[in-house]
Design a protein around this motif. Structure first.
Motif, PDB file in Angstrom:
ATOM      1  N   SER A 255     -11.249   5.127   6.946  1.00 15.58           N
ATOM      2  CA  SER A 255     -10.637   6.456   6.937  1.00 15.58           C
ATOM      3  C   SER A 255     -10.908   7.167   5.628  1.00 15.58           C
ATOM      4  CB  SER A 255      -9.124   6.349   7.137  1.00 15.58           C
ATOM      5  OG  SER A 255      -8.506   7.630   7.106  1.00 15.58           O
ATOM      6  N   PRO A 256     -11.123   8.486   5.694  1.00 12.54           N
ATOM      7  CA  PRO A 256     -11.011   9.276   4.474  1.00 12.54           C
ATOM      8  C   PRO A 256      -9.536   9.376   4.089  1.00 12.54           C
ATOM      9  CG  PRO A 256     -11.334  10.721   6.358  1.00 12.54           C
ATOM     10  CD  PRO A 256     -11.434   9.313   6.871  1.00 12.54           C
ATOM     11  N   VAL A 257      -9.275   9.742   2.864  1.00  8.43           N
ATOM     12  CA  VAL A 257      -7.902   9.863   2.383  1.00  8.43           C
ATOM     13  C   VAL A 257      -7.537  11.342   2.307  1.00  8.43           C
ATOM     14  CG1 VAL A 257      -6.358   9.445   0.428  1.00  8.43           C
ATOM     15  CG2 VAL A 257      -7.983   7.679   1.136  1.00  8.43           C
ATOM     16  N   TYR A 258      -6.490  11.710   3.035  1.00  6.61           N
ATOM     17  CA  TYR A 258      -5.956  13.069   3.042  1.00  6.61           C
ATOM     18  C   TYR A 258      -4.533  13.019   2.480  1.00  6.61           C
ATOM     19  CZ  TYR A 258      -9.644  14.126   6.537  1.00  6.61           C
ATOM     20  OH  TYR A 258     -10.832  14.281   7.203  1.00  6.61           O
ATOM     21  N   PHE A 259      -4.262  13.782   1.444  1.00  4.47           N
ATOM     22  CA  PHE A 259      -2.922  13.817   0.848  1.00  4.47           C
ATOM     23  C   PHE A 259      -2.400  12.405   0.572  1.00  4.47           C
ATOM     24  CE2 PHE A 259      -3.026  18.095   2.701  1.00  4.47           C
ATOM     25  CZ  PHE A 259      -2.575  18.829   1.614  1.00  4.47           C
ATOM     26  N   SER A 260      -3.217  11.619  -0.080  1.00  2.83           N
ATOM     27  CA  SER A 260      -2.849  10.283  -0.576  1.00  2.83           C
ATOM     28  C   SER A 260      -2.695   9.230   0.506  1.00  2.83           C
ATOM     29  CB  SER A 260      -1.545  10.331  -1.398  1.00  2.83           C
ATOM     30  OG  SER A 260      -1.608  11.319  -2.402  1.00  2.83           O
ATOM     31  N   ASN A 261      -3.137   9.520   1.730  1.00  4.80           N
ATOM     32  CA  ASN A 261      -2.991   8.536   2.801  1.00  4.80           C
ATOM     33  C   ASN A 261      -4.171   8.645   3.766  1.00  4.80           C
ATOM     34  OD1 ASN A 261      -1.853   6.507   4.357  1.00  4.80           O
ATOM     35  ND2 ASN A 261       0.167   7.473   4.450  1.00  4.80           N
ATOM     36  N   VAL A 262      -4.243   7.694   4.690  1.00  3.41           N
ATOM     37  CA  VAL A 262      -5.285   7.761   5.713  1.00  3.41           C
ATOM     38  C   VAL A 262      -4.987   8.928   6.650  1.00  3.41           C
ATOM     39  CG1 VAL A 262      -5.741   5.297   5.563  1.00  3.41           C
ATOM     40  CG2 VAL A 262      -4.077   6.115   7.242  1.00  3.41           C
ATOM     41  N   THR A 263      -5.921   9.264   7.490  1.00  7.41           N
ATOM     42  CA  THR A 263      -5.749  10.413   8.377  1.00  7.41           C
ATOM     43  C   THR A 263      -4.607  10.199   9.358  1.00  7.41           C
ATOM     44  OG1 THR A 263      -7.342   9.532   9.983  1.00  7.41           O
ATOM     45  CG2 THR A 263      -8.205  11.001   8.267  1.00  7.41           C
TER      46      THR A 263
ATOM     47  N   LYS B 183      -5.673   5.058  -8.924  1.00  8.56           N
ATOM     48  CA  LYS B 183      -4.705   4.070  -9.401  1.00  8.56           C
ATOM     49  C   LYS B 183      -3.530   4.748 -10.092  1.00  8.56           C
ATOM     50  CE  LYS B 183      -8.216   0.488 -10.030  1.00  8.56           C
ATOM     51  NZ  LYS B 183      -8.954  -0.343 -11.010  1.00  8.56           N
ATOM     52  N   GLN B 184      -3.813   5.814 -10.838  1.00  7.71           N
ATOM     53  CA  GLN B 184      -2.799   6.482 -11.647  1.00  7.71           C
ATOM     54  C   GLN B 184      -1.735   7.160 -10.793  1.00  7.71           C
ATOM     55  OE1 GLN B 184      -4.477   9.271 -14.478  1.00  7.71           O
ATOM     56  NE2 GLN B 184      -2.539  10.343 -14.723  1.00  7.71           N
ATOM     57  N   ILE B 185      -2.123   7.774  -9.687  1.00  8.05           N
ATOM     58  CA  ILE B 185      -1.165   8.573  -8.906  1.00  8.05           C
ATOM     59  C   ILE B 185      -0.602   7.825  -7.704  1.00  8.05           C
ATOM     60  CG2 ILE B 185      -2.137  10.754  -9.671  1.00  8.05           C
ATOM     61  CD1 ILE B 185      -3.655  11.007  -7.120  1.00  8.05           C
ATOM     62  N   GLY B 186      -0.830   6.519  -7.638  1.00  6.32           N
ATOM     63  CA  GLY B 186      -0.109   5.696  -6.684  1.00  6.32           C
ATOM     64  C   GLY B 186      -0.712   5.536  -5.307  1.00  6.32           C
ATOM     65  N   TYR B 187      -1.997   5.847  -5.154  1.00  2.29           N
ATOM     66  CA  TYR B 187      -2.625   5.670  -3.842  1.00  2.29           C
ATOM     67  C   TYR B 187      -2.501   4.223  -3.359  1.00  2.29           C
ATOM     68  CZ  TYR B 187      -5.092  10.188  -3.650  1.00  2.29           C
ATOM     69  OH  TYR B 187      -5.409  11.514  -3.566  1.00  2.29           O
ATOM     70  N   LEU B 188      -2.698   3.271  -4.275  1.00  6.81           N
ATOM     71  CA  LEU B 188      -2.779   1.868  -3.866  1.00  6.81           C
ATOM     72  C   LEU B 188      -1.479   1.386  -3.242  1.00  6.81           C
ATOM     73  CD1 LEU B 188      -4.831   0.268  -6.784  1.00  6.81           C
ATOM     74  CD2 LEU B 188      -5.636   1.256  -4.631  1.00  6.81           C
ATOM     75  N   LYS B 189      -0.352   1.851  -3.753  1.00  7.03           N
ATOM     76  CA  LYS B 189       0.933   1.439  -3.180  1.00  7.03           C
ATOM     77  C   LYS B 189       1.062   1.933  -1.743  1.00  7.03           C
ATOM     78  CE  LYS B 189       3.579   1.038  -7.467  1.00  7.03           C
ATOM     79  NZ  LYS B 189       4.752   1.529  -8.237  1.00  7.03           N
ATOM     80  N   THR B 190       0.585   3.134  -1.492  1.00  9.78           N
ATOM     81  CA  THR B 190       0.610   3.675  -0.133  1.00  9.78           C
ATOM     82  C   THR B 190      -0.270   2.843   0.780  1.00  9.78           C
ATOM     83  OG1 THR B 190       0.980   5.915  -0.964  1.00  9.78           O
ATOM     84  CG2 THR B 190       0.163   5.719   1.283  1.00  9.78           C
ATOM     85  N   PHE B 191      -1.484   2.544   0.326  1.00 11.54           N
ATOM     86  CA  PHE B 191      -2.405   1.759   1.141  1.00 11.54           C
ATOM     87  C   PHE B 191      -1.839   0.369   1.420  1.00 11.54           C
ATOM     88  CE2 PHE B 191      -6.060   4.111  -1.202  1.00 11.54           C
ATOM     89  CZ  PHE B 191      -5.765   5.275  -0.511  1.00 11.54           C
ATOM     90  N   GLU B 192      -1.250  -0.224   0.405  1.00 14.16           N
ATOM     91  CA  GLU B 192      -0.783  -1.611   0.522  1.00 14.16           C
ATOM     92  C   GLU B 192       0.319  -1.768   1.552  1.00 14.16           C
ATOM     93  OE1 GLU B 192       0.189  -2.531  -3.494  1.00 14.16           O
ATOM     94  OE2 GLU B 192      -1.914  -2.813  -4.091  1.00 14.16           O
ATOM     95  N   ARG B 193       1.092  -0.714   1.773  1.00 10.04           N
ATOM     96  CA  ARG B 193       2.163  -0.809   2.771  1.00 10.04           C
ATOM     97  C   ARG B 193       1.582  -1.039   4.167  1.00 10.04           C
ATOM     98  NH1 ARG B 193       4.932   3.018  -0.609  1.00 10.04           N
ATOM     99  NH2 ARG B 193       4.015   4.783   0.494  1.00 10.04           N
ATOM    100  N   MET B 194       0.551  -0.272   4.508  1.00  7.80           N
ATOM    101  CA  MET B 194      -0.055  -0.460   5.822  1.00  7.80           C
ATOM    102  C   MET B 194      -0.865  -1.749   5.879  1.00  7.80           C
ATOM    103  SD  MET B 194      -0.241   0.488   8.888  1.00  7.80           S
ATOM    104  CE  MET B 194       0.426   2.160   8.921  1.00  7.80           C
ATOM    105  N   GLU B 195      -1.514  -2.093   4.774  1.00  3.94           N
ATOM    106  CA  GLU B 195      -2.256  -3.358   4.742  1.00  3.94           C
ATOM    107  C   GLU B 195      -1.317  -4.542   4.963  1.00  3.94           C
ATOM    108  OE1 GLU B 195      -4.216  -3.252   0.958  1.00  3.94           O
ATOM    109  OE2 GLU B 195      -5.223  -1.367   1.464  1.00  3.94           O
TER     110      GLU B 195
END
Length: 218
Positions: free
Chosen positions: A91-99, A144-156
């Protein structure tokens, strides 16, 4: 064996789809001595919604227990995917999350398998290997700075709970337009992005290929 690539991008031949295909090529490469099929499912070709909270998938004794009961374009896809030997989400990332299209797909895929018991048991027919490919305009340090990884990790985490923990890769600072002069994008340098892509995107393609190679091994 069958491995599906789930394309959460509206585009079928740009960054996300290209990396997804490279990953599937890696799957084929790793399985030279096995009969293995690969297929890309383009979510934007399908007409469906996210979970409708009907809870038919939780109704004891019903034909829909452990299955999504909503009848739309995802019904056949979910049945196919349930018997897969591997899944690669992209997925591309839109507004800090997947589509939204991919989020809706994941709701419909994962929720029916989640049992409301004290252990959160999974009803998935297979503990199949999974992977996730993210593409995004932002650079790695900003991601990493604005918290994308935490969002991704929840779904992972949810994918890992239902199936297996996904292999993950990120493609950052992507080249978005064929001609930047046609768009209002002063915050980005076309020249800088083009130079970065020339060097980095082939490396990202190789990373995606290696994801596919390693998918079936795990």
């Amino acid at each position: 064996m069958k491995v599906y690539g789930i394309n959460g991008s509206p585009r079928k031949n740009k960054n996300t789809a290209t990396l997804l295909q490279k990953a599937l090529d890696g799957v084929k490469e790793s399985a030279k001595d096995k009969e293995i099929e690969i297929e890309i499912i383009n979510l934007y070709d399908l007409n469906y919604t996210g979970c409708k909270s009907c809870f038919a998938c939780k109704r004891l004794g019903s034909k829909s227990y452990g299955k999504c009961a909503v009848k739309d374009d995802l019904q056949e896809v979910l049945e196919k995917v349930s018997q897969a030997d591997g899944l690669i989400f992209s997925s591309p990332v839109y507004f800090s999350n997947v589509t939204g299209q991919l989020l809706s797909f994941l709701e419909r895929l994962l929720f029916p398998y989640l049992v409301y018991d004290n252990n959160g048991t999974s009803l998935a027919p297979k503990r199949m290997p999974t992977a996730f490919i993210y593409t995004m305009n932002v650079k790695e340090e900003l991601m990493k700075q604005i918290g994308y990884l935490k969002t991704f990790e929840r779904m992972e985490f949810n994918i890992g709970h239902i199936f297996t923990k996904p292999l993950v890769m990120y493609s950052n600072n992507t080249y978005q337009f064929d001609d930047y002069s046609k768009y209002k994008v002063e915050s980005f340098s076309e020249e800088e992005k083009a130079e970065y892509r020339k060097i980095q995107f082939p490396l990202d393609c190789q990373k995606a290929f290696e994801i596919g190679v390693n998918l079936i091994k795990n």
